[in-house]
Motif scaffolding. Sequence first.
Motif, PDB file in Angstrom:
ATOM      1  N   LEU A  65      47.962 -46.953  64.566  1.00  0.00           N
ATOM      2  CA  LEU A  65      47.255 -48.234  64.684  1.00  0.00           C
ATOM      3  C   LEU A  65      46.144 -48.147  65.739  1.00  0.00           C
ATOM      4  O   LEU A  65      45.044 -48.668  65.527  1.00  0.00           O
ATOM      5  CB  LEU A  65      48.234 -49.354  65.031  1.00  0.00           C
ATOM      6  N   LEU A  66      46.418 -47.476  66.848  1.00  0.00           N
ATOM      7  CA  LEU A  66      45.395 -47.314  67.879  1.00  0.00           C
ATOM      8  C   LEU A  66      44.207 -46.509  67.352  1.00  0.00           C
ATOM      9  O   LEU A  66      43.043 -46.839  67.609  1.00  0.00           O
ATOM     10  CB  LEU A  66      45.988 -46.641  69.122  1.00  0.00           C
ATOM     11  N   GLU A  67      44.493 -45.473  66.601  1.00  0.00           N
ATOM     12  CA  GLU A  67      43.421 -44.641  66.044  1.00  0.00           C
ATOM     13  C   GLU A  67      42.645 -45.397  64.968  1.00  0.00           C
ATOM     14  O   GLU A  67      41.414 -45.268  64.876  1.00  0.00           O
ATOM     15  CB  GLU A  67      43.997 -43.331  65.530  1.00  0.00           C
ATOM     16  N   ALA A  68      43.337 -46.210  64.182  1.00  0.00           N
ATOM     17  CA  ALA A  68      42.642 -47.035  63.184  1.00  0.00           C
ATOM     18  C   ALA A  68      41.770 -48.081  63.881  1.00  0.00           C
ATOM     19  O   ALA A  68      40.650 -48.362  63.432  1.00  0.00           O
ATOM     20  CB  ALA A  68      43.658 -47.715  62.258  1.00  0.00           C
ATOM     21  N   ALA A  69      42.246 -48.626  64.978  1.00  0.00           N
ATOM     22  CA  ALA A  69      41.447 -49.590  65.742  1.00  0.00           C
ATOM     23  C   ALA A  69      40.180 -48.924  66.269  1.00  0.00           C
ATOM     24  O   ALA A  69      39.092 -49.507  66.221  1.00  0.00           O
ATOM     25  CB  ALA A  69      42.266 -50.180  66.891  1.00  0.00           C
ATOM     26  N   ALA A  70      40.311 -47.705  66.752  1.00  0.00           N
ATOM     27  CA  ALA A  70      39.129 -46.978  67.240  1.00  0.00           C
ATOM     28  C   ALA A  70      38.128 -46.773  66.115  1.00  0.00           C
ATOM     29  O   ALA A  70      36.919 -46.970  66.297  1.00  0.00           O
ATOM     30  CB  ALA A  70      39.546 -45.644  67.849  1.00  0.00           C
ATOM     31  N   GLN A  71      38.611 -46.391  64.960  1.00  0.00           N
ATOM     32  CA  GLN A  71      37.729 -46.181  63.801  1.00  0.00           C
ATOM     33  C   GLN A  71      37.026 -47.487  63.419  1.00  0.00           C
ATOM     34  O   GLN A  71      35.820 -47.505  63.186  1.00  0.00           O
ATOM     35  CB  GLN A  71      38.528 -45.644  62.616  1.00  0.00           C
ATOM     36  N   ALA A  72      37.777 -48.560  63.395  1.00  0.00           N
ATOM     37  CA  ALA A  72      37.202 -49.860  63.020  1.00  0.00           C
ATOM     38  C   ALA A  72      36.152 -50.309  64.034  1.00  0.00           C
ATOM     39  O   ALA A  72      35.076 -50.776  63.652  1.00  0.00           O
ATOM     40  CB  ALA A  72      38.312 -50.907  62.893  1.00  0.00           C
ATOM     41  N   VAL A  73      36.450 -50.162  65.316  1.00  0.00           N
ATOM     42  CA  VAL A  73      35.493 -50.558  66.355  1.00  0.00           C
ATOM     43  C   VAL A  73      34.255 -49.664  66.303  1.00  0.00           C
ATOM     44  O   VAL A  73      33.128 -50.144  66.443  1.00  0.00           O
ATOM     45  CB  VAL A  73      36.154 -50.537  67.750  1.00  0.00           C
ATOM     46  N   ALA A  74      34.453 -48.374  66.078  1.00  0.00           N
ATOM     47  CA  ALA A  74      33.314 -47.457  65.987  1.00  0.00           C
ATOM     48  C   ALA A  74      32.402 -47.833  64.823  1.00  0.00           C
ATOM     49  O   ALA A  74      31.178 -47.757  64.936  1.00  0.00           O
ATOM     50  CB  ALA A  74      33.806 -46.021  65.844  1.00  0.00           C
ATOM     51  N   GLU A  75      32.990 -48.268  63.725  1.00  0.00           N
ATOM     52  CA  GLU A  75      32.211 -48.609  62.526  1.00  0.00           C
ATOM     53  C   GLU A  75      31.636 -50.020  62.559  1.00  0.00           C
ATOM     54  O   GLU A  75      30.524 -50.250  62.108  1.00  0.00           O
ATOM     55  CB  GLU A  75      33.084 -48.463  61.270  1.00  0.00           C
ATOM     56  N   ARG A  76      32.424 -50.988  63.057  1.00  0.00           N
ATOM     57  CA  ARG A  76      32.039 -52.399  62.946  1.00  0.00           C
ATOM     58  C   ARG A  76      31.846 -53.105  64.268  1.00  0.00           C
ATOM     59  O   ARG A  76      31.522 -54.287  64.301  1.00  0.00           O
ATOM     60  CB  ARG A  76      33.113 -53.163  62.169  1.00  0.00           C
TER      61      ARG A  76
END
Length: 188
Positions: free
Chosen positions: A13-24
């Motif tokens: 979940l932390l890694e998915a959050a990083a991906q989402a923040v990096a993209e959006r």
Amino acid sequence: MARPKSEEKRLHLLEAAAQAVAERGVGAPTALVATMAGVAEGTLFRYFPTKEALLNEMYLYISEQGWSSVDTSFDPSLSLIERARRIWDAHIDWALAHPVWNRAVTQLSVTDILTAETRAAEMAMFPDVHMLELVQASDVTAGHPSRYADALFIAVANTTIDFAMREPGRITEYKDSGFLAIRRMFFD
């Protein structure tokens, strides 16, 4: 009875959050984070009570990964400039190897989402407290909040990273030039 929480799922979940923040950006919805992690949004909130809690934990998790790469090259017996250079090089190398994580922490670092506790915990990871004191006392940053020095460092670092990514054959030149800017800004 609720199922026990999994450390593996929490990290995912932390890694998915990083991906989402990096993209959006920091406005990325929790539904997107949950989708990227392959879980229901309710599951995300079993691990993190709020989006802010998720983002603060994600920031600390990634910061810990980044600072651990610096620890391997840090030698307190070196001169201030040599220590600063090692930290700079390790940071740039880490960011080049982890561009998504770097983008995510960069976006969060300049927001009010991060709590004072998160900022203090990250500063506690920094291997050279004396260096931080000197940066805060420099002509450039004296009298300003520590976040100002952080933002200046991030701006020079991300410019260095962007150019190094565009021209990988010139990474060393960009690292040298970026460090010269940091040195003149904070240590000369």
